[in-house]
Design a protein around this motif. Structure first.
Motif, PDB file in Angstrom:
ATOM      1  N   LEU A 177       0.842  -1.196   0.000  1.00 60.55           N
ATOM      2  CA  LEU A 177       0.000   0.000   0.000  1.00 60.55           C
ATOM      3  C   LEU A 177       0.875   1.244   0.000  1.00 60.55           C
ATOM      4  O   LEU A 177       1.853   1.323   0.745  1.00 60.55           O
ATOM      5  CB  LEU A 177      -0.888   0.002   1.253  1.00 60.55           C
ATOM      6  N   SER A 178       0.515   2.199  -0.843  1.00 58.41           N
ATOM      7  CA  SER A 178       1.164   3.503  -0.811  1.00 58.41           C
ATOM      8  C   SER A 178       0.122   4.562  -1.129  1.00 58.41           C
ATOM      9  O   SER A 178      -0.782   4.330  -1.936  1.00 58.41           O
ATOM     10  CB  SER A 178       2.312   3.575  -1.824  1.00 58.41           C
ATOM     11  N   SER A 179       0.226   5.696  -0.474  1.00 66.09           N
ATOM     12  CA  SER A 179      -0.685   6.805  -0.769  1.00 66.09           C
ATOM     13  C   SER A 179       0.074   8.115  -0.618  1.00 66.09           C
ATOM     14  O   SER A 179       1.138   8.164   0.008  1.00 66.09           O
ATOM     15  CB  SER A 179      -1.907   6.777   0.154  1.00 66.09           C
ATOM     16  N   TRP A 180      -0.481   9.157  -1.183  1.00 65.49           N
ATOM     17  CA  TRP A 180       0.129  10.482  -1.154  1.00 65.49           C
ATOM     18  C   TRP A 180      -0.940  11.468  -0.728  1.00 65.49           C
ATOM     19  O   TRP A 180      -1.998  11.544  -1.363  1.00 65.49           O
ATOM     20  CB  TRP A 180       0.689  10.825  -2.530  1.00 65.49           C
ATOM     21  N   GLN A 181      -0.701  12.184   0.363  1.00 61.90           N
ATOM     22  CA  GLN A 181      -1.684  13.133   0.887  1.00 61.90           C
ATOM     23  C   GLN A 181      -0.989  14.450   1.178  1.00 61.90           C
ATOM     24  O   GLN A 181       0.098  14.467   1.757  1.00 61.90           O
ATOM     25  CB  GLN A 181      -2.310  12.577   2.169  1.00 61.90           C
ATOM     26  N   VAL A 182      -1.620  15.561   0.788  1.00 61.19           N
ATOM     27  CA  VAL A 182      -1.029  16.896   0.970  1.00 61.19           C
ATOM     28  C   VAL A 182      -1.933  17.732   1.876  1.00 61.19           C
ATOM     29  O   VAL A 182      -3.125  17.886   1.614  1.00 61.19           O
ATOM     30  CB  VAL A 182      -0.840  17.616  -0.380  1.00 61.19           C
ATOM     31  N   PHE A 183      -1.334  18.276   2.938  1.00 60.74           N
ATOM     32  CA  PHE A 183      -2.017  19.183   3.862  1.00 60.74           C
ATOM     33  C   PHE A 183      -1.415  20.578   3.690  1.00 60.74           C
ATOM     34  O   PHE A 183      -0.193  20.733   3.696  1.00 60.74           O
ATOM     35  CB  PHE A 183      -1.824  18.728   5.311  1.00 60.74           C
ATOM     36  N   ARG A 184      -2.285  21.592   3.562  1.00 64.36           N
ATOM     37  CA  ARG A 184      -1.822  22.967   3.390  1.00 64.36           C
ATOM     38  C   ARG A 184      -2.542  23.895   4.360  1.00 64.36           C
ATOM     39  O   ARG A 184      -3.713  23.695   4.665  1.00 64.36           O
ATOM     40  CB  ARG A 184      -2.097  23.454   1.966  1.00 64.36           C
ATOM     41  N   GLU A 185      -1.817  24.929   4.789  1.00 64.14           N
ATOM     42  CA  GLU A 185      -2.449  25.957   5.602  1.00 64.14           C
ATOM     43  C   GLU A 185      -1.655  27.250   5.471  1.00 64.14           C
ATOM     44  O   GLU A 185      -0.420  27.235   5.535  1.00 64.14           O
ATOM     45  CB  GLU A 185      -2.513  25.540   7.070  1.00 64.14           C
ATOM     46  N   ASP A 186      -2.363  28.359   5.271  1.00 68.82           N
ATOM     47  CA  ASP A 186      -1.745  29.680   5.256  1.00 68.82           C
ATOM     48  C   ASP A 186      -1.918  30.298   6.634  1.00 68.82           C
ATOM     49  O   ASP A 186      -3.035  30.369   7.162  1.00 68.82           O
ATOM     50  CB  ASP A 186      -2.401  30.576   4.204  1.00 68.82           C
ATOM     51  N   LYS A 187      -0.798  30.749   7.216  1.00 64.28           N
ATOM     52  CA  LYS A 187      -0.834  31.362   8.541  1.00 64.28           C
ATOM     53  C   LYS A 187      -0.218  32.756   8.484  1.00 64.28           C
ATOM     54  O   LYS A 187       0.644  33.012   7.647  1.00 64.28           O
ATOM     55  CB  LYS A 187      -0.036  30.516   9.538  1.00 64.28           C
ATOM     56  N   ARG A 188      -0.655  33.600   9.397  1.00 66.53           N
ATOM     57  CA  ARG A 188      -0.045  34.922   9.491  1.00 66.53           C
ATOM     58  C   ARG A 188       1.400  34.749   9.940  1.00 66.53           C
ATOM     59  O   ARG A 188       1.690  34.057  10.912  1.00 66.53           O
ATOM     60  CB  ARG A 188      -0.817  35.806  10.469  1.00 66.53           C
ATOM     61  N   ALA A 189       2.317  35.353   9.214  1.00 62.60           N
ATOM     62  CA  ALA A 189       3.744  35.176   9.489  1.00 62.60           C
ATOM     63  C   ALA A 189       4.185  36.021  10.672  1.00 62.60           C
ATOM     64  O   ALA A 189       3.638  37.104  10.905  1.00 62.60           O
ATOM     65  CB  ALA A 189       4.560  35.545   8.257  1.00 62.60           C
ATOM     66  N   PRO A 190       5.186  35.544  11.428  1.00 64.26           N
ATOM     67  CA  PRO A 190       5.786  36.396  12.464  1.00 64.26           C
ATOM     68  C   PRO A 190       6.384  37.651  11.818  1.00 64.26           C
ATOM     69  O   PRO A 190       6.799  37.632  10.656  1.00 64.26           O
ATOM     70  CB  PRO A 190       6.893  35.511  13.047  1.00 64.26           C
ATOM     71  N   ALA A 191       6.443  38.729  12.559  1.00 63.01           N
ATOM     72  CA  ALA A 191       6.929  40.012  12.011  1.00 63.01           C
ATOM     73  C   ALA A 191       8.364  39.921  11.518  1.00 63.01           C
ATOM     74  O   ALA A 191       8.779  40.674  10.646  1.00 63.01           O
ATOM     75  CB  ALA A 191       6.814  41.100  13.071  1.00 63.01           C
ATOM     76  N   THR A 192       9.115  38.972  12.038  1.00 62.30           N
ATOM     77  CA  THR A 192      10.528  38.866  11.663  1.00 62.30           C
ATOM     78  C   THR A 192      10.758  38.032  10.413  1.00 62.30           C
ATOM     79  O   THR A 192      11.886  37.923   9.944  1.00 62.30           O
ATOM     80  CB  THR A 192      11.317  38.223  12.813  1.00 62.30           C
ATOM     81  N   PHE A 193       9.725  37.448   9.857  1.00 59.18           N
ATOM     82  CA  PHE A 193       9.925  36.529   8.739  1.00 59.18           C
ATOM     83  C   PHE A 193       9.883  37.280   7.409  1.00 59.18           C
ATOM     84  O   PHE A 193       8.864  37.341   6.746  1.00 59.18           O
ATOM     85  CB  PHE A 193       8.868  35.419   8.746  1.00 59.18           C
ATOM     86  N   SER A 194      10.972  37.883   7.022  1.00 57.92           N
ATOM     87  CA  SER A 194      11.175  38.496   5.704  1.00 57.92           C
ATOM     88  C   SER A 194      10.130  39.518   5.327  1.00 57.92           C
ATOM     89  O   SER A 194       9.924  39.790   4.152  1.00 57.92           O
ATOM     90  CB  SER A 194      11.205  37.402   4.616  1.00 57.92           C
ATOM     91  N   GLY A 195       9.423  40.054   6.285  1.00 60.23           N
ATOM     92  CA  GLY A 195       8.412  41.043   5.965  1.00 60.23           C
ATOM     93  C   GLY A 195       7.161  40.471   5.334  1.00 60.23           C
ATOM     94  O   GLY A 195       6.287  41.215   4.900  1.00 60.23           O
ATOM     95  N   ALA A 196       7.045  39.144   5.259  1.00 61.27           N
ATOM     96  CA  ALA A 196       5.865  38.538   4.643  1.00 61.27           C
ATOM     97  C   ALA A 196       4.679  38.622   5.589  1.00 61.27           C
ATOM     98  O   ALA A 196       4.823  38.480   6.804  1.00 61.27           O
ATOM     99  CB  ALA A 196       6.151  37.074   4.302  1.00 61.27           C
ATOM    100  N   GLU A 197       3.506  38.864   5.031  1.00 56.83           N
ATOM    101  CA  GLU A 197       2.307  38.918   5.865  1.00 56.83           C
ATOM    102  C   GLU A 197       1.807  37.513   6.180  1.00 56.83           C
ATOM    103  O   GLU A 197       1.325  37.241   7.271  1.00 56.83           O
ATOM    104  CB  GLU A 197       1.218  39.716   5.154  1.00 56.83           C
ATOM    105  N   TYR A 198       1.912  36.595   5.192  1.00 58.81           N
ATOM    106  CA  TYR A 198       1.468  35.220   5.385  1.00 58.81           C
ATOM    107  C   TYR A 198       2.567  34.255   4.964  1.00 58.81           C
ATOM    108  O   TYR A 198       3.406  34.558   4.111  1.00 58.81           O
ATOM    109  CB  TYR A 198       0.203  34.931   4.563  1.00 58.81           C
ATOM    110  N   GLU A 199       2.555  33.084   5.576  1.00 58.64           N
ATOM    111  CA  GLU A 199       3.438  31.997   5.172  1.00 58.64           C
ATOM    112  C   GLU A 199       2.607  30.750   4.943  1.00 58.64           C
ATOM    113  O   GLU A 199       1.597  30.538   5.625  1.00 58.64           O
ATOM    114  CB  GLU A 199       4.522  31.757   6.221  1.00 58.64           C
ATOM    115  N   ARG A 200       2.998  29.957   3.972  1.00 56.76           N
ATOM    116  CA  ARG A 200       2.259  28.742   3.639  1.00 56.76           C
ATOM    117  C   ARG A 200       3.003  27.524   4.174  1.00 56.76           C
ATOM    118  O   ARG A 200       4.154  27.290   3.834  1.00 56.76           O
ATOM    119  CB  ARG A 200       2.059  28.612   2.133  1.00 56.76           C
ATOM    120  N   HIS A 201       2.310  26.769   5.002  1.00 56.40           N
ATOM    121  CA  HIS A 201       2.836  25.512   5.539  1.00 56.40           C
ATOM    122  C   HIS A 201       2.236  24.362   4.731  1.00 56.40           C
ATOM    123  O   HIS A 201       1.016  24.262   4.606  1.00 56.40           O
ATOM    124  CB  HIS A 201       2.456  25.347   7.009  1.00 56.40           C
ATOM    125  N   THR A 202       3.077  23.496   4.207  1.00 54.52           N
ATOM    126  CA  THR A 202       2.621  22.325   3.452  1.00 54.52           C
ATOM    127  C   THR A 202       3.307  21.085   4.007  1.00 54.52           C
ATOM    128  O   THR A 202       4.521  21.075   4.204  1.00 54.52           O
ATOM    129  CB  THR A 202       2.968  22.458   1.952  1.00 54.52           C
TER     130      THR A 202
END
Length: 195
Positions: free
Chosen positions: A72-97
Motif C-alpha cells: 500500500l502507498s498513498s500520497w496526501q497533501v495538507f496545506r495551511e496559510d498562517k499569518r507570518a511572524p513580524a521577523t519573517f522576511s516582511g511577509a504577511e502570510y506563510e504557507r505551511h505544506t
C-alpha cells in the motif's frame, strides 16, 4: 430518464455475475483510490486543516479465500496559510505544506456477503514526511522518514468479475526518535480491478 434507470438497474443486477470461483480466488487485486484526510499529531500542529488532495494505490495478493497480503502507498497533501511572524522576511502570510507518503506491507482478512466483501487489515513500513514553508521568495523544505504503521477497514462491492468499487477508512501513523508522532486518518473511495 428511462435509460439512466436502466443503467442503474444493470449495475445493481450485475454483481450476480461475479461468482466466488471467479472473484474470491483471483491472484491479484489492484485498488486505485482518492482520499480525504484529517491530520493527526505533529501534522495537526502545522497544518490544522483537512486535506482533499490524496491518491493511493494498493495491491493485494491471494493467500487464501479470505486472507490476502499486499502493498500500500498513498500520497496526501495538507496545506495551511498562517499569518507570518513580524521577523519573517516582511511577509504577511506563510504557507505551511506537509506531504505524507506511506509505503507499507499489509495483511487483510475479508468476510464474504454475496457481491459485497468487508475486510480489516494492518500493515507496517516507512512513511516520508515532506514539510515546506514558503513566504515571499523564501522557501525551506525538509524530508524525514518515519517508521510507520496502518490499520484499515472497508468494503468492496463487485460490479463485474473483473471490476468493483471500494470504500475504506485508514489510519497511517509514523514515529521517529526525537520527533513527535504524526499521521493521518483517511477516508478513501476507489476502483478495484481483479486479475
Amino acid at each position: 430518464m428511462i435509460r439512466i434507470l436502466a443503467v442503474l438497474l444493470l449495475f445493481i443486477a450485475t454483481p450476480g455475475l461475479a461468482s466466488e470461483s471467479e472473484v474470491d480466488y483471483k491472484a491479484t487485486i489492484i485498488t486505485v483510490d482518492y482520499s480525504f484526510a484529517a491530520p493527526v499529531g505533529e501534522v495537526r500542529s502545522t497544518t490544522a486543516g483537512n486535506s482533499t488532495q490524496g491518491l493511493g494505490i494498493e495491491a493485494r495478493i491471494h493467500a487464501s479465500r479470505s486472507f490476502k497480503i499486499g502493498f500500500l502507498s498513498s500520497w496526501q497533501v495538507f496545506r495551511e496559510d498562517k499569518r507570518a511572524p513580524a521577523t519573517f522576511s516582511g511577509a504577511e502570510y506563510e504557507r505551511h505544506t506537509t506531504s505524507l507518503l506511506p509505503v507499507l506491507a499489509t495483511a487483510n482478512y475479508a468476510w464474504h456477503h454475496g457481491a459485497m466483501r468487508t475486510f480489516v487489515g494492518i500493515g507496517g513500513g516507512m512513511m516520508l514526511s515532506r514539510r515546506t514553508l514558503a513566504a515571499l521568495a523564501e522557501k525551506t523544505v525538509s524530508n524525514t522518514w518515519y517508521i510507520a504503521a496502518t490499520g484499515l477497514a472497508g468494503a468492496v462491492y463487485e460490479i463485474t468479475p473483473g471490476f468493483g468499487l471500494e470504500g475504506k477508512m485508514r489510519y497511517a501513523g509514523g514515529y521517529k526518535d526525537g520527533y513527535k508522532p504524526l499521521g493521518m486518518v483517511q477516508m478513501t473511495l476507489g476502483f478495484v480491478f481483479f486479475f
